[in-house]
Design a protein around this motif. Structure first.
Motif, PDB file in Angstrom:
ATOM      1  N   LEU A 103     -33.895   2.825   9.976  1.00  0.00           N
ATOM      2  CA  LEU A 103     -35.253   2.365  10.248  1.00  0.00           C
ATOM      3  C   LEU A 103     -35.191   1.613  11.572  1.00  0.00           C
ATOM      4  CD1 LEU A 103     -36.095   1.117   6.644  1.00  0.00           C
ATOM      5  CD2 LEU A 103     -36.327   3.390   7.631  1.00  0.00           C
ATOM      6  N   GLN A 142     -30.485   3.127  -8.660  1.00  0.00           N
ATOM      7  CA  GLN A 142     -30.744   2.525  -7.360  1.00  0.00           C
ATOM      8  C   GLN A 142     -30.377   1.047  -7.344  1.00  0.00           C
ATOM      9  OE1 GLN A 142     -34.868   3.416  -6.835  1.00  0.00           O
ATOM     10  NE2 GLN A 142     -34.527   5.609  -6.862  1.00  0.00           N
ATOM     11  N   GLN A 152     -39.767  -7.683   0.765  1.00  0.00           N
ATOM     12  CA  GLN A 152     -38.834  -8.801   0.659  1.00  0.00           C
ATOM     13  C   GLN A 152     -39.510  -9.929  -0.094  1.00  0.00           C
ATOM     14  OE1 GLN A 152     -37.410 -10.429   4.462  1.00  0.00           O
ATOM     15  NE2 GLN A 152     -35.445 -10.829   3.492  1.00  0.00           N
ATOM     16  N   TRP A 201     -39.658  -2.081  13.009  1.00  0.00           N
ATOM     17  CA  TRP A 201     -40.290  -2.718  11.863  1.00  0.00           C
ATOM     18  C   TRP A 201     -41.511  -3.515  12.322  1.00  0.00           C
ATOM     19  CZ3 TRP A 201     -37.391  -3.628   6.953  1.00  0.00           C
ATOM     20  CH2 TRP A 201     -36.157  -2.951   6.918  1.00  0.00           C
ATOM     21  N   GLY A 202     -42.508  -3.599  11.435  1.00  0.00           N
ATOM     22  CA  GLY A 202     -43.614  -4.504  11.693  1.00  0.00           C
ATOM     23  C   GLY A 202     -43.212  -5.919  11.324  1.00  0.00           C
ATOM     24  N   GLN A 203     -44.151  -6.824  11.393  1.00  0.00           N
ATOM     25  CA  GLN A 203     -43.893  -8.217  11.056  1.00  0.00           C
ATOM     26  C   GLN A 203     -44.184  -8.526   9.590  1.00  0.00           C
ATOM     27  OE1 GLN A 203     -42.324 -10.639  12.931  1.00  0.00           O
ATOM     28  NE2 GLN A 203     -41.889  -8.757  14.064  1.00  0.00           N
ATOM     29  N   LYS A 211     -35.598 -13.857  -0.868  1.00  0.00           N
ATOM     30  CA  LYS A 211     -34.705 -12.822  -1.406  1.00  0.00           C
ATOM     31  C   LYS A 211     -34.373 -11.774  -0.341  1.00  0.00           C
ATOM     32  CE  LYS A 211     -34.909 -14.681  -5.509  1.00  0.00           C
ATOM     33  NZ  LYS A 211     -33.729 -15.390  -6.079  1.00  0.00           N
ATOM     34  N   GLY A 212     -33.638 -10.744  -0.778  1.00  0.00           N
ATOM     35  CA  GLY A 212     -33.210  -9.702   0.141  1.00  0.00           C
ATOM     36  C   GLY A 212     -34.219  -8.575   0.286  1.00  0.00           C
ATOM     37  N   LEU A 213     -33.841  -7.596   1.099  1.00  0.00           N
ATOM     38  CA  LEU A 213     -34.700  -6.449   1.356  1.00  0.00           C
ATOM     39  C   LEU A 213     -34.628  -5.462   0.189  1.00  0.00           C
ATOM     40  CD1 LEU A 213     -33.639  -5.797   5.067  1.00  0.00           C
ATOM     41  CD2 LEU A 213     -35.669  -7.028   4.263  1.00  0.00           C
ATOM     42  N   ALA A 259     -38.625 -10.031  11.475  1.00  0.00           N
ATOM     43  CA  ALA A 259     -38.375  -8.730  10.874  1.00  0.00           C
ATOM     44  C   ALA A 259     -36.922  -8.320  11.107  1.00  0.00           C
ATOM     45  CB  ALA A 259     -39.313  -7.685  11.486  1.00  0.00           C
ATOM     46  N   ALA A 292     -38.953   4.192  -4.796  1.00  0.00           N
ATOM     47  CA  ALA A 292     -37.955   3.478  -5.581  1.00  0.00           C
ATOM     48  C   ALA A 292     -38.410   3.472  -7.034  1.00  0.00           C
ATOM     49  CB  ALA A 292     -37.798   2.054  -5.062  1.00  0.00           C
ATOM     50  N   SER A 293     -37.462   3.433  -7.944  1.00  0.00           N
ATOM     51  CA  SER A 293     -37.798   3.493  -9.363  1.00  0.00           C
ATOM     52  C   SER A 293     -38.666   2.301  -9.793  1.00  0.00           C
ATOM     53  CB  SER A 293     -36.529   3.546 -10.213  1.00  0.00           C
ATOM     54  OG  SER A 293     -35.684   2.447  -9.933  1.00  0.00           O
ATOM     55  N   TYR A 338     -28.483  -4.180   9.364  1.00  0.00           N
ATOM     56  CA  TYR A 338     -29.637  -4.872   9.928  1.00  0.00           C
ATOM     57  C   TYR A 338     -29.358  -6.374  10.004  1.00  0.00           C
ATOM     58  CZ  TYR A 338     -31.785  -0.436   8.914  1.00  0.00           C
ATOM     59  OH  TYR A 338     -32.056   0.914   8.882  1.00  0.00           O
ATOM     60  N   PHE A 383     -30.645  -0.945  -0.115  1.00  0.00           N
ATOM     61  CA  PHE A 383     -30.134  -2.042   0.696  1.00  0.00           C
ATOM     62  C   PHE A 383     -29.080  -2.848  -0.050  1.00  0.00           C
ATOM     63  CE2 PHE A 383     -32.698  -2.163   4.486  1.00  0.00           C
ATOM     64  CZ  PHE A 383     -33.861  -1.499   4.147  1.00  0.00           C
ATOM     65  N   HIS A 437     -41.784   4.421   6.384  1.00  0.00           N
ATOM     66  CA  HIS A 437     -41.262   3.768   5.192  1.00  0.00           C
ATOM     67  C   HIS A 437     -41.959   2.433   4.935  1.00  0.00           C
ATOM     68  CE1 HIS A 437     -37.596   6.383   5.523  1.00  0.00           C
ATOM     69  NE2 HIS A 437     -37.909   6.304   6.810  1.00  0.00           N
ATOM     70  N   ILE A 496     -34.445   8.466  -0.702  1.00  0.00           N
ATOM     71  CA  ILE A 496     -34.472   7.013  -0.898  1.00  0.00           C
ATOM     72  C   ILE A 496     -33.286   6.340  -0.231  1.00  0.00           C
ATOM     73  CG2 ILE A 496     -34.286   5.211  -2.657  1.00  0.00           C
ATOM     74  CD1 ILE A 496     -36.997   6.532  -2.521  1.00  0.00           C
ATOM     75  N   TYR A 553     -36.001  -1.512  -0.714  1.00  0.00           N
ATOM     76  CA  TYR A 553     -36.658  -0.287  -0.267  1.00  0.00           C
ATOM     77  C   TYR A 553     -37.768   0.085  -1.240  1.00  0.00           C
ATOM     78  CZ  TYR A 553     -37.179   4.316   1.746  1.00  0.00           C
ATOM     79  OH  TYR A 553     -37.686   5.413   2.370  1.00  0.00           O
ATOM     80  N   TYR A 558     -43.081  -4.799   4.614  1.00  0.00           N
ATOM     81  CA  TYR A 558     -42.870  -4.297   5.974  1.00  0.00           C
ATOM     82  C   TYR A 558     -43.086  -2.786   6.014  1.00  0.00           C
ATOM     83  CZ  TYR A 558     -40.118  -8.567   7.042  1.00  0.00           C
ATOM     84  OH  TYR A 558     -39.684  -9.855   7.252  1.00  0.00           O
ATOM     85  N   TYR A 586     -27.859  -7.221   6.408  1.00  0.00           N
ATOM     86  CA  TYR A 586     -28.041  -6.304   5.289  1.00  0.00           C
ATOM     87  C   TYR A 586     -27.454  -4.943   5.631  1.00  0.00           C
ATOM     88  CZ  TYR A 586     -31.498  -9.670   3.610  1.00  0.00           C
ATOM     89  OH  TYR A 586     -32.138 -10.804   3.165  1.00  0.00           O
ATOM     90  N   VAL A 632     -40.799  -1.261   3.087  1.00  0.00           N
ATOM     91  CA  VAL A 632     -39.708  -2.088   2.569  1.00  0.00           C
ATOM     92  C   VAL A 632     -40.313  -3.440   2.249  1.00  0.00           C
ATOM     93  CG1 VAL A 632     -37.484  -3.174   3.090  1.00  0.00           C
ATOM     94  CG2 VAL A 632     -37.994  -0.874   3.977  1.00  0.00           C
ATOM     95  N   ILE A 680     -27.432  -6.662  -0.920  1.00  0.00           N
ATOM     96  CA  ILE A 680     -28.070  -7.911  -1.346  1.00  0.00           C
ATOM     97  C   ILE A 680     -28.192  -8.920  -0.212  1.00  0.00           C
ATOM     98  CG2 ILE A 680     -27.372  -7.632  -3.748  1.00  0.00           C
ATOM     99  CD1 ILE A 680     -25.127  -9.663  -3.227  1.00  0.00           C
TER     100      ILE A 680
END
Lengths: 110, 119
Positions: free
Chosen positions: B106, A1, B39, B109-111, B43-45, A45, B61-62, A38, A101, B35, A98, B47, B95, A89, B37, A103
């Motif tokens: 998706l 992943q 952050q 999304w929430g805040q 940094k980035g998103l 968000a 996710a692993s 996104y 995303f 779901h 799963i 999952y 999120y 993204y 997610v 980076i």
């Protein structure tokens, strides 16, 4: 992943077009037509711009378009506007329920 | 109007546990997968986890498999994330997000709710 690969930054002048690439593998982008994009403004968000490779939700400007070839997806923003300055993204279904995303790419409007 | 409101984020010590909640409204919660997610600051998103509409099937996710548990209470229109054995690298804004009614994405999304893991 492992995260999908995107350029860290892309910039353009107002009115120009820019393209953001998103590279994955045969296990994610290359294996499914389930790529989404996104937009995220600072402190906000994420908002979906594109799903299923090239479909736009209602209300999303047609200045945003996307495509996929093999394991690489792309998002094009045409007629760049100041409000497009944000982080972008990509995201792909990766099997087993799963998503993964990218980076993220910071878009700067010069 | 679709609304997703996360809560439960706070400062917790490494090795500790925390349960996040996401209150949903404005749609038929029991009909859609949900779901989480996250952050990390600056940094980035990333999952985290998914749960199907009836709650019987979950995916992780692993990076959180075996430590986090996603669940839902359709009678309360609420999504949960139980986080155990927390690590500093779990520090993030979490999120909750709704599965798209059409297509694979998706769509709402929430805040977010902030979880800080630190001693």
């Amino acid at each position: 992943q492992s995260a999908l690969t995107q350029p860290a930054s892309v910039s353009g002048s107002p009115g120009q077009s820019i393209t953001i690439s998103c590279t994955g593998t045969s296990s994610d982008i290359g294996g499914y037509n389930y790529v989404s994009w996104y937009q995220q403004h600072p402190g906000k968000a994420p908002k979906v711009l594109v799903y299923d490779v090239n479909k736009r939700p209602s209300g999303v400007s047609n200045r945003f378009s996307a495509s996929k070839s093999g394991s690489t997806a792309s998002l094009t923003i045409s007629g760049l506007q100041a409000e497009d300055e944000a982080d972008y993204y990509c995201c792909s279904y990766a099997g087993g329920g799963i998503y993964v995303f990218g980076i993220g790419t910071k878009v700067t409007v010069l | 109007e679709v609304q997703l409101v996360e809560s439960g984020g706070t400062l917790v010590q490494p090795g500790g546990s925390l349960r996040l909640s996401c209150a949903a409204s404005g749609f038929t919660f029991s009909s859609l997968p949900m779901h989480w997610v996250r952050q990390a600051p600056g940094k980035g998103l990333e999952y985290v986890a998914a749960i199907l509409s009836n709650g019987d099937v979950t995916h992780y996710a692993s990076s959180v498999q075996g430590r986090f548990t996603i669940s839902r209470d359709n009678s309360k229109n609420t999504l949960y994330l139980q986080m155990d054995s927390l690590r500093a690298e779990d520090t993030a804004l979490y999120y909750c997000a709704r599965d798209g009614i059409t297509g694979w994405h998706l769509d709402y999304w929430g805040q977010g709710t902030l979880v800080t893991v630190s001693s």
